[in-house]
Design an enzyme around this catalytic site. Structure first.
Site, PDB file in Angstrom:
ATOM      1  N   ASN A 196      37.642  23.038  47.342  1.00 26.12           N
ATOM      2  CA  ASN A 196      36.982  23.774  48.441  1.00 26.12           C
ATOM      3  C   ASN A 196      36.907  22.989  49.739  1.00 26.12           C
ATOM      4  O   ASN A 196      36.007  23.188  50.548  1.00 26.12           O
ATOM      5  CB  ASN A 196      35.569  24.222  48.034  1.00 26.12           C
ATOM      6  CG  ASN A 196      35.613  25.089  46.799  1.00 26.12           C
ATOM      7  OD1 ASN A 196      36.497  25.947  46.691  1.00 26.12           O
ATOM      8  ND2 ASN A 196      34.721  24.854  45.857  1.00 26.12           N
ATOM      9  N   ARG A 197      37.833  22.072  49.915  1.00 27.06           N
ATOM     10  CA  ARG A 197      37.872  21.244  51.140  1.00 27.06           C
ATOM     11  C   ARG A 197      36.610  20.396  51.308  1.00 27.06           C
ATOM     12  O   ARG A 197      36.326  19.929  52.401  1.00 27.06           O
ATOM     13  CB  ARG A 197      38.094  22.094  52.404  1.00 27.06           C
ATOM     14  CG  ARG A 197      39.358  22.943  52.370  1.00 27.06           C
ATOM     15  CD  ARG A 197      40.608  22.047  52.392  1.00 27.06           C
ATOM     16  NE  ARG A 197      41.835  22.822  52.488  1.00 27.06           N
ATOM     17  CZ  ARG A 197      42.682  23.024  51.472  1.00 27.06           C
ATOM     18  NH1 ARG A 197      42.421  22.521  50.267  1.00 27.06           N
ATOM     19  NH2 ARG A 197      43.789  23.689  51.655  1.00 27.06           N
TER      20      ARG A 197
END
Ligand SMILES: Cc1cc2nc3c(=O)[nH]c(=O)nc-3n(C[C@H](O)[C@H](O)[C@H](O)COP(=O)(O)O)c2cc1C
Length: 211
Positions: A188-189
């Protein structure tokens, strides 16, 4: 490329469990990268300098050694990067190991290593590379490929049957770090970023940065 969506799923980097000295973590990461079949040359790194024209410039070199003191690469001291470093020794290095979803960003000061160390490394190189160091006025313009090949031939003749000495304008630079950022890709970065910053008392302050 706007549709590329790779998720980074590797191990976390936890501030409380990293070593006090960043060189220890660098060594661990480097050895892990070096051991990976999918990583061809784990010692490829970029070096960014601030040029005499005021612009930053980044180019790839090979990391040839690291010690507790810093990171060593070899180059022509009269090259564009050599001259930039002479005027402003502040540089940044970057190593990116795709297969491990890791990058290390280093800021530091570059300086020439001792001449005998450069001699030792130069001696270990194949003759072709030694002659190349003589034949190339790195970063200077030349009229043609033929002119370059002719220069190489000149030095082949000049040093025929002899030990090829190290040109005094060619040697090692050591980058002594003031900070190292270890970046680990996460889902999710929400990546992990651990920053080591050298303090006045020569201890390293460790902090976590937002991704
Ligand atoms: C994989 C790779 C490794 C390289 N290794 C070195 C190196 O160790 N030393 C070096 O001076 N140039 C190396 N180069 C060439 C540099 O990227 C650059 O072209 C050269 O140093 C001249 O840079 P400058 O004109 O900005 O000084 C390498 C290039 C590549 C692509």
């Amino acid at each position: 490329m706007s549709n590329y969506r790779k998720s980074y799923e590797r191990n976390p980097l936890i501030k409380d469990t990293v070593p006090e000295n960043p060189m220890e973590l660098f060594q661990k990461w480097f050895f892990e990268a070096d051991a990976m079949d999918s990583i061809d040359e784990a010692n490829v790194m970029s070096v960014s300098t601030l040029g005499l024209d005021g612009y930053p410039k980044t180019r790839i070199v090979l990391l040839k050694k690291f010690t507790w003191e810093g990171f060593i690469f070899y180059t022509n001291y009269n090259s564009e990067k050599g001259r930039a470093i002479l005027a402003n020794p502040k540089v940044s290095l970057n190593l990116f190991w795709h297969g491990l979803e890791r990058q290390v960003i280093i800021k530091g000061h570059a300086e020439k290593i001792a001449e005998n160390l450069s001699d030792g490394y130069f001696e270990s190189r194949p003759d072709g590379s030694k002659l190349g160091a003589w034949a190339s006025d790195q970063s200077k313009e030349i009229d043609s490929r033929k002119a370059l090949d002719d220069k190489l031939k000149e030095f082949e003749v000049k040093f025929q049957g002899q030990e090829i000495p190290r040109p005094d304008y060619w040697g090692g630079l050591i980058v002594k770090p003031i900070s190292l950022e270890f970046w680990q890709g996460r889902p999710n970065r929400m990546h992990d970023r651990i920053l080591y910053a050298l303090q006045e008392d020569y201890n390293w302050k460790i902090s976590r940065l937002q991704p």
